[in-house]
Scaffold this active site. Structure first.
Site, mmCIF file in Angstrom:
data_model
loop_
_atom_site.group_PDB
_atom_site.id
_atom_site.type_symbol
_atom_site.label_atom_id
_atom_site.label_comp_id
_atom_site.label_asym_id
_atom_site.label_seq_id
_atom_site.Cartn_x
_atom_site.Cartn_y
_atom_site.Cartn_z
ATOM 1 N N TYR A 295 0.828 -1.207 0.000
ATOM 2 C CA TYR A 295 0.000 0.000 0.000
ATOM 3 C C TYR A 295 0.865 1.262 0.000
ATOM 4 O O TYR A 295 0.656 2.173 -0.812
ATOM 5 C CB TYR A 295 -0.913 -0.017 1.228
ATOM 6 C CG TYR A 295 -1.782 1.210 1.376
ATOM 7 C CD1 TYR A 295 -2.964 1.343 0.646
ATOM 8 C CD2 TYR A 295 -1.423 2.236 2.249
ATOM 9 C CE1 TYR A 295 -3.763 2.470 0.787
ATOM 10 C CE2 TYR A 295 -2.221 3.363 2.393
ATOM 11 C CZ TYR A 295 -3.384 3.478 1.660
ATOM 12 O OH TYR A 295 -4.167 4.592 1.798
ATOM 13 N N LYS B 297 1.289 4.423 -2.727
ATOM 14 C CA LYS B 297 1.004 5.810 -2.375
ATOM 15 C C LYS B 297 2.202 6.720 -2.663
ATOM 16 O O LYS B 297 2.036 7.861 -3.109
ATOM 17 C CB LYS B 297 0.569 5.900 -0.913
ATOM 18 C CG LYS B 297 -0.753 5.182 -0.642
ATOM 19 C CD LYS B 297 -1.876 5.792 -1.452
ATOM 20 C CE LYS B 297 -3.012 4.886 -1.752
ATOM 21 N NZ LYS B 297 -4.110 5.520 -2.523
#
Length: 263
Positions: A160, A164
């Protein structure tokens, strides 16, 4: 002073529009005069948002698209262009938390699912919107996160956080490349926001083996008691979508109540 309706005559696309930040931003943009193409992997959710916009006198289309499958995106974009003749704003917001696990035990398939949805999906959303935005210029807003940019203590979030960080790098590259077409590209980096994204988290028990305990006696939300609200993030999206931010591009904006400054 800004006009009462800051997006009058604009056509906006919002991915992940069925809930959370996407829903709040879509409703606010509609209130400010935008026509909305609402994209979500869950058709029923965007139909409800569409109905709410229409009850308020706005215009909206519901698109059932999976951002990790570009062919479905191109069809959705074509619907908006056919209906309203243009696209002015793209809010690339859809994403998942994905698998939360130690690097050693994370399956390649779980890594790929998060990368393909968050990073590849953002790339595809922007790529296929460019031909429409080039006609009149416009604004692209990408939902990134404090994770991968200011915060690295969300243990198990290697996939994740990588997506990002990648979104912010991609945003800066796109901002420079697309400036000649008067297309602005910015990213928002929320901290903890009260949404249902945790529903897309697959937390593995072996995470306890790598987690380092961190305690915040006063809590980790200096500006507020608890997470932020989708409506607060929507206000930032509205600003970046509007002409009020006409000289802002290539910038990530943190909206976390100073949470990331503690990490």
């Amino acid at each position: 002073m800004p006009s009462e309706k800051r997006l009058d005559g604009k056509v906006a696309i919002v991915t992940g529009a069925g809930s959370g930040i996407g829903r709040a931003a879509a409703l606010l943009m509609a209130k400010h005069g935008a026509k909305l193409l609402l994209i979500d992997i869950e058709r029923e959710r965007v139909e409800k948002v569409k109905a709410q916009i229409e009850r308020g006198g706005g215009e909206a289309l519901a698109g059932n698209c999976d951002i990790s499958k570009p062919e479905s995106l191109t069809e959705c974009f074509r619907q908006a262009a056919d209906r309203w003749g243009k696209i002015d704003i793209v809010f690339a917001n859809a994403g998942i938390n994905g698998t939360k696990a130690p690097i050693e035990t994370m399956e390649i398939e779980d890594w790929d699912r998060t990368i393909n949805t968050n990073l590849r999906g953002t790339f595809a959303t922007v790529k296929y919107a460019i031909p429409y935005l080039k006609k009149n210029g416009g604004s692209i807003i990408i939902t990134s996160s404090i994770n991968g940019n200011r915060v690295y203590t969300s243990f198990g979030f290697s996939a994740y956080s990588t997506t990002k960080a990648g979104q912010v790098a991609f945003m800066k590259m796109a901002a420079l490349e697309l400036a000649q077409f008067k297309i602005r590209v910015n990213a928002i980096c929320p901290g903890a926001i009260a949404t249902n994204i945790d529903d897309s988290t697959d937390e593995r028990p072996e995470l306890e083996e790598v987690r380092i305990p961190i305690e915040y006696p006063e809590g980790d939300q200096p500006l507020a008691e608890g997470p932020g609200k989708p409506s607060q993030v929507a206000q930032l999206v509205l600003f970046l979508a509007s002409d009020d931010s006409s000289h802002i591009t290539g910038t990530e904006v943190y909206i976390d109540g100073a949470e990331s400054l503690l990490h």
